[in-house]
Design an enzyme around this catalytic site. Structure first.
Site, short mmCIF file in Angstrom:
data_model
loop_
_atom_site.label_atom_id
_atom_site.label_comp_id
_atom_site.label_asym_id
_atom_site.label_seq_id
_atom_site.Cartn_x
_atom_site.Cartn_y
_atom_site.Cartn_z
N GLU A 1 53.69 38.18 35.61
CA GLU A 1 54.31 39.32 34.92
C GLU A 1 55.81 39.40 35.16
O GLU A 1 56.37 40.46 35.47
CB GLU A 1 53.58 40.61 35.30
CG GLU A 1 52.13 40.59 34.83
CD GLU A 1 51.31 41.80 35.23
OE1 GLU A 1 51.81 42.67 35.97
OE2 GLU A 1 50.13 41.88 34.83
N GLU B 1 44.95 37.23 32.70
CA GLU B 1 44.58 38.46 33.42
C GLU B 1 44.37 39.57 32.42
O GLU B 1 45.21 39.81 31.56
CB GLU B 1 45.65 38.86 34.44
CG GLU B 1 45.23 40.06 35.30
CD GLU B 1 46.28 40.45 36.33
OE1 GLU B 1 46.74 39.55 37.07
OE2 GLU B 1 46.64 41.64 36.38
#
Length: 520
Positions: free
Chosen positions: A198, A316
Site C-alpha cells: 500500500e 489483499e
C-alpha cells in the site's frame, strides 16, 4: 368468513410470501472461455499485526500475527492442508517495517513495539530472526502451502523533506538478498516475492512515486534472476500491492519494462471502515456489490495495454478496513460479498484472489482464538474444490439479487456454478440454457441433464445470516471429535429437475454431463 377461516388465510398467505419462488432462465456460453484464473486462485494472508493492534475499542488480532501464531496448532495445520495447496501471502501493513536478521547483526532483535509517534501505524521496526523464519517454513512445508513473501520496500529510503508521507531514494535490496540466500540454502520454496504494501498512489501511511517504484521492481527482478537462475523454479515478482490509481498504475506499468512484473497486485476494501453499520446491508445489495467491478476491469485493461505478459492479482482484500466489520465479517452474511468478489475478479481475468486473513482480525477465515473455521472458510474450500480455472460467460434476466458465476469444473468433465441468493424472501428455480452461438452458429437450447447433479447448498443456522455457523445441505459444518475438517459431500439431484436456490443461501453446483466445448 369466521375467525378460523381468517386465521388459516393469513397463515397460508404468510407461507406463500415466505416461500415465494421465482423462475429464472440462466444462459451459459460454453463455446469459449472468457478468462482464466490460476489453478490455485484462492489465497489468504498471514499478517504481521501484533496483539495490541486495536480498532474501535477492539483488539481482534490476539496471537494471530506472524511473530505470535501457534504454528503447531492442529486445527490450523489441517485447515491449510485441506486445500492442497493453499496459497499463503506473508505480508500486510507492517511488512515495510520488517528487517531480516540473517547475519545476526541486529542488536536486541525484537517484534514490533507500540510507539506513540515517529513510526508508521504506531509501531516500531520489527525484527525477524531466522529461528522464526525456520518455524514458518516448517509450517509451510508441512501444510504444502504455496508462499508469496511480501518484502520491505521502504528499507534504504527516507521521508521527503518537501512532501509529507512521500518516501524517496532507491530501494536497498541487500537485506532481501540476505534473506533469499538463507532461504535457498535451507531449501525453502517461495512461489513469489511482492515488493511493498500500500505504497502506490496516495499511499496509506507512506507512498513512493510510480517511476521510482518501477525502477525498484526491476532491481527486484534482477535480484531474483541472480539468486534463482533456473527459470523453472524462479519465483514470480509481484507489485505494487496497493489501491488502484489509474495515473499511478499506468505510469508504473509503462516504466517497469518488459517481463519485469509477473503479477500486478492490488487491494480491495470496498465496504468502508469496520465500524460502519451499513456493512451488513452492503453485502446484501447487488447494486453496491457491482460498483467495484469497474476497478477490476480498469486493472485488467491497464495490464492489457502496458504489461500483457503479466496478470492481475488481488493480493489483499478484507472488505471492511481496520480489521474487518465488527459484527459481520465472521458471519454467514460476509460470504455474499466474498464469493461475489471471487466471481467478479475471475471474470476480469484475475489470476489470484488473496483474502485478509487466514486468522486474525474480524475478517479471518479461522477464529482468531480457537482456529475453528468461520463460514467463509467453507466457501473458499468449496470454490477451490469445484471451480476450475477456465471462466465461462453466464447471464440471466431475473432478479439482480441472484448472482451467478460459472467455470469449467475443477475435475473434468462438466461445468460448475456458484449461485448467490442475496434476497431474504425470494427463492429461485433455475432452468439452464446452453448458448453455442459462436459467429452465427447454433442458437441457445434448454439443457436437461441425464446424470445426477452434485449440489452443495450453504445456509446459515436458524436462517440467521449473522450466525457464525454454516450448514451444508442442512447439516452444520463442525470439526470432528479428532479435530478433522469436515468432508464436504454433495447432495446428488436428478438432472432433469430445476436447480432450487433458497432465500439467503449460497450454492455450488457441478453438472458432469454439460458438454461445454471450452471445457473439453
Amino acid at each position: 368468513m369466521n375467525f378460523k377461516s381468517i386465521t388459516f388465510f393469513v397463515v397460508f398467505l404468510s407461507c406463500l410470501l415466505v416461500s415465494k419462488a421465482e423462475k429464472v432462465e440462466v444462459v451459459v456460453e460454453g463455446a469459449t472461455s472468457i478468462a482464466q484464473t490460476d489453478e490455485d486462485f484462492i489465497c489468504v494472508t498471514l499478517d504481521w499485526w501484533p496483539t495490541n493492534k486495536c480498532d474501535y475499542d477492539q483488539c481482534p488480532w490476539g496471537q494471530a500475527g506472524l511473530f505470535n501464531l501457534d504454528l503447531k496448532n492442529k486445527i490450523l495445520e489441517k485447515a491449510v492442508k485441506a486445500f492442497n495447496p493453499l496459497r499463503i501471502r506473508v505480508g500486510g501493513s507492517l511488512q515495510d517495517q520488517v528487517v531480516y536478521n540473517v547475519r545476526n547483526n541486529v542488536e536486541n532483535c525484537q517484534p514490533f513495539q507500540k510507539q506513540d509517534k515517529d513510526f508508521l501505524f504506531g509501531f516500531s521496526i520489527g525484527c525477524l530472526d531466522m529461528k522464526r523464519w525456520d518455524e514458518l517454513n516448517e509450517f509451510f512445508n508441512q501444510t504444502r502451502a504455496k508462499v508469496t513473501f511480501g518484502l520491505n520496500a521502504l528499507i534504504g529510503r527516507k521521508e521527503s523533506e518537501i512532501e509529507k508521507t512521500l518516501w524517496v531514494g532507491d530501494w536497498y535490496s541487500h537485506n532481501a538478498r540476505d534473506l533469499m540466500s538463507y532461504t535457498i540454502s535451507k531449501g525453502y520454496k517461495i512461489d513469489s516475492y511482492e515488493l511493498g504494501n500500500e505504497l502506490c498512489g496516495s499511499g496509506v501511511s507512506a507512498k513512493i512515486e510510480a517511476k521510482q517504484y518501477a525502477k525498484d521492481m526491476a532491481t527486484l527482478k534482477n535480484l531474483v534472476k541472480e539468486m534463482y537462475p533456473n527459470p523453472k523454479t524462479q519465483p514470480k515478482v509481484l507489485g505494487p500491492g496497493g489501491f488502484y490509481d489509474k495515473k499511478w498504475f499506468d505510469t508504473f506499468l509503462d516504466a517497469s519494462g518488459h517481463d519485469v512484473i509477473d503479477g500486478v497486485t492490488h487491494h480491495i476494501y470496498n465496504l468502508g471502515p469496520g465500524n460502519n453499520p451499513d456493512v451488513v446491508h452492503r453485502v446484501q445489495d447487488p447494486f453496491f456489490l457491482t460498483q467495484i467491478a469497474q476497478t477490476f476491469k480498469d486493472v485488467s485493461n491497464a495490464i492489457d495495454k502496458f504489461a500483457p505478459w503479466s496478470g492481475a492479482w488481488v493480493s489483499e482484500s478484507g472488505g471492511a478496513y481496520n480489521s474487518g466489520g465488527q459484527l459481520v465479517s465472521y458471519t454467514f452474511a460476509f460470504g455474499f460479498w466474498y464469493l461475489d468478489q471471487l466471481g467478479m475478479t475471475s471474470i476480469y481475468n484475475h489470476k489470484v484472489y488473496c483474502r485478509q486473513a487466514l486468522t486474525g482480525g474480524n475478517y479471518a477465515l479461522l477464529n482468531t482464538t480457537t482456529f475453528i473455521p468461520n463460514p467463509d472458510y467453507y466457501g473458499a474450500l468449496l470454490w477451490h474444490k469445484v471451480m476450475g480455472s477456465k471462466v465461462l460467460s453466464v447471464t440471466h434476466k431475473g432478479s439482480p439479487y441472484l448472482r451467478v458465476y460459472s467455470h469449467c469444473a475443477k475435475k473434468e468433465p462438466g461445468i460448475s456454478f456458484v449461485f448467490i441468493n442475496l434476497s431474504k424472501n425470494t427463492s429461485f428455480e433455475i432452468d439452464l440454457f446452453h448458448d453455442l452461438n459462436l459467429n452465427g452458429g447454433s442458437p441457445s437450447f434448454e439443457f436437461k441433464g441425464h446424470k445426477e447433479r452434485e449440489e452443495y447448498h450453504l445456509t446459515p443456522k436458524d436462517g440467521n445470516i449473522l450466525s457464525s455457523v454454516v450448514l451444508l445441505n442442512g447439516t452444520p459444518l463442525e470439526l470432528s471429535d479428532s479435530l478433522e475438517i469436515p468432508n464436504l459431500k454433495p447432495k446428488l439431484v436428478d438432472g432433469l429437475k430445476p436447480i432450487s436456490i433458497a432465500a439467503h443461501s449460497i450454492a455450488f453446483v457441478t453438472i458432469r454431463d454439460f458438454n461445454a466445448p471450452a471445457c473439453s
